[in-house]
Design a protein around this motif. Structure first.
Motif, PDB file in Angstrom:
ATOM      1  N   THR A 172      -4.437   6.567  -2.381  1.00  0.00           N
ATOM      2  CA  THR A 172      -3.619   5.386  -2.108  1.00  0.00           C
ATOM      3  C   THR A 172      -3.510   4.536  -3.369  1.00  0.00           C
ATOM      4  OG1 THR A 172      -5.521   4.105  -1.359  1.00  0.00           O
ATOM      5  CG2 THR A 172      -4.290   5.302   0.331  1.00  0.00           C
ATOM      6  N   SER A 215       0.850  -1.189   0.000  1.00  0.00           N
ATOM      7  CA  SER A 215       0.000   0.000   0.000  1.00  0.00           C
ATOM      8  C   SER A 215       0.885   1.237   0.000  1.00  0.00           C
ATOM      9  CB  SER A 215      -0.891   0.024   1.243  1.00  0.00           C
ATOM     10  OG  SER A 215      -1.817  -1.028   1.192  1.00  0.00           O
ATOM     11  N   TRP A 216       0.469   2.236  -0.761  1.00  0.00           N
ATOM     12  CA  TRP A 216       1.214   3.489  -0.897  1.00  0.00           C
ATOM     13  C   TRP A 216       0.274   4.663  -0.659  1.00  0.00           C
ATOM     14  CZ3 TRP A 216       6.090   3.785  -3.883  1.00  0.00           C
ATOM     15  CH2 TRP A 216       6.566   2.547  -4.318  1.00  0.00           C
ATOM     16  N   ASP A 217       0.791   5.739  -0.112  1.00  0.00           N
ATOM     17  CA  ASP A 217       0.114   7.032  -0.122  1.00  0.00           C
ATOM     18  C   ASP A 217       0.775   7.842  -1.227  1.00  0.00           C
ATOM     19  OD1 ASP A 217      -1.610   6.562   1.984  1.00  0.00           O
ATOM     20  OD2 ASP A 217      -0.318   7.516   3.482  1.00  0.00           O
ATOM     21  N   TRP A 218      -0.019   8.565  -1.988  1.00  0.00           N
ATOM     22  CA  TRP A 218       0.517   9.404  -3.060  1.00  0.00           C
ATOM     23  C   TRP A 218      -0.201  10.740  -3.068  1.00  0.00           C
ATOM     24  CZ3 TRP A 218      -2.845  11.184  -6.731  1.00  0.00           C
ATOM     25  CH2 TRP A 218      -4.053  10.507  -6.865  1.00  0.00           C
ATOM     26  N   ASN A 260      -4.734  13.294  -4.399  1.00  0.00           N
ATOM     27  CA  ASN A 260      -4.091  12.408  -3.429  1.00  0.00           C
ATOM     28  C   ASN A 260      -4.910  11.147  -3.268  1.00  0.00           C
ATOM     29  OD1 ASN A 260      -6.218  12.825  -1.595  1.00  0.00           O
ATOM     30  ND2 ASN A 260      -5.192  14.585  -0.709  1.00  0.00           N
ATOM     31  N   GLN A 320       4.880   7.240  -1.213  1.00  0.00           N
ATOM     32  CA  GLN A 320       5.677   6.421  -0.300  1.00  0.00           C
ATOM     33  C   GLN A 320       4.874   5.198   0.132  1.00  0.00           C
ATOM     34  OE1 GLN A 320       5.214   9.795   0.503  1.00  0.00           O
ATOM     35  NE2 GLN A 320       3.374   9.485   1.695  1.00  0.00           N
ATOM     36  N   ILE A 321       5.589   4.132   0.377  1.00  0.00           N
ATOM     37  CA  ILE A 321       4.968   2.890   0.848  1.00  0.00           C
ATOM     38  C   ILE A 321       4.506   3.105   2.284  1.00  0.00           C
ATOM     39  CG2 ILE A 321       5.359   0.459   1.411  1.00  0.00           C
ATOM     40  CD1 ILE A 321       7.384   0.378  -0.895  1.00  0.00           C
ATOM     41  N   THR A 322       3.262   2.697   2.568  1.00  0.00           N
ATOM     42  CA  THR A 322       2.727   2.858   3.921  1.00  0.00           C
ATOM     43  C   THR A 322       2.597   1.545   4.660  1.00  0.00           C
ATOM     44  OG1 THR A 322       0.464   2.785   3.074  1.00  0.00           O
ATOM     45  CG2 THR A 322       1.463   4.962   3.374  1.00  0.00           C
ATOM     46  N   SER A 323       2.500   0.431   3.941  1.00  0.00           N
ATOM     47  CA  SER A 323       2.466  -0.864   4.618  1.00  0.00           C
ATOM     48  C   SER A 323       3.257  -1.869   3.813  1.00  0.00           C
ATOM     49  CB  SER A 323       1.033  -1.357   4.830  1.00  0.00           C
ATOM     50  OG  SER A 323       0.452  -1.719   3.606  1.00  0.00           O
TER      51      SER A 323
END
Length: 191
Positions: free
Chosen positions: A46, A31-34, A44, A159-162
């Motif tokens: 995920t 999972s990523w946040d962008w 914005n 960035q990768i969140t998990s």
């Protein structure tokens, strides 16, 4: 037969524990946040990606959620196709942790308002950077949808969140022990 199957499962679990090959079920995705912003643009959300980068360090985006200027993102553009109105430029839906996070083909998505969007890395600019292509209804093939301001510079970040993690040593040991105990119980009850 059940005892043999349970014993084999316990043995497999124990051997995977010993050789360290067990991965959690979530190991298939990250999972990523962008987000990105530009003049009059704020997007914005995920991403979901595969968990293994290609030889250039890029992960394949397999899912997307989020908003662009308040409009809900409704879907990811299929890899290898252009967003409507930006033919013939196919998206590759790749993301990286490298300083250049998107490729020149970028990713694409649709919004609830019927628009299509594709941020990408523009290496052809005098100062390379990110651009966003924006195509809005009525959609016609070619560049007729691209009005002035349809391709603007943006600042992009992800960035990768998990990160999936291997099963813990304790969890693997407990799983193997449960298999052995169940096998013994079945043996006792079949006597």
């Amino acid at each position: 037969m059940k005892i043999l199957l349970i014993s084999a499962t316990a043995l497999l679990t124990a051997s995977e524990l010993f050789f360290g090959t067990i991965q959690s079920a979530a190991a298939a995705t990250l999972s990523w946040d962008w987000n990105y912003t530009g003049s009059g643009i704020a997007a914005n959300g995920t991403f979901s990606t595969n968990d293994t980068p290609d030889s250039s360090g890029f992960y394949l985006i397999t899912g997307i959620t989020g908003t662009r200027n308040g409009a809900t993102i409704t879907g990811l553009q299929p890899t290898g196709t252009p967003i409507p109105g930006n033919e013939p430029f196919n998206v590759d839906n790749l993301i990286s942790l490298n300083p250049q996070q998107l490729t020149g083909d970028g990713f694409g998505y649709s919004t609830a308002g019927g628009s299509f969007v594709s941020p990408f890395y523009a290496s052809f600019l005098a100062t390379p950077g990110y651009l966003e292509v924006f195509s809005e209804p009525p959609i016609v093939s070619g560049f007729q949808n691209l009005r002035p301001g349809s391709e603007l510079p943006v600042s992009f970040s992800a960035q990768i969140t998990s990160v999936p993690e291997p099963l813990t040593l304790i969890g693997s040991f407990v799983g193997a022990s449960m298999g052995v105990c169940l096998s013994k119980k079945l043996k006792q009850s079949s006597k």
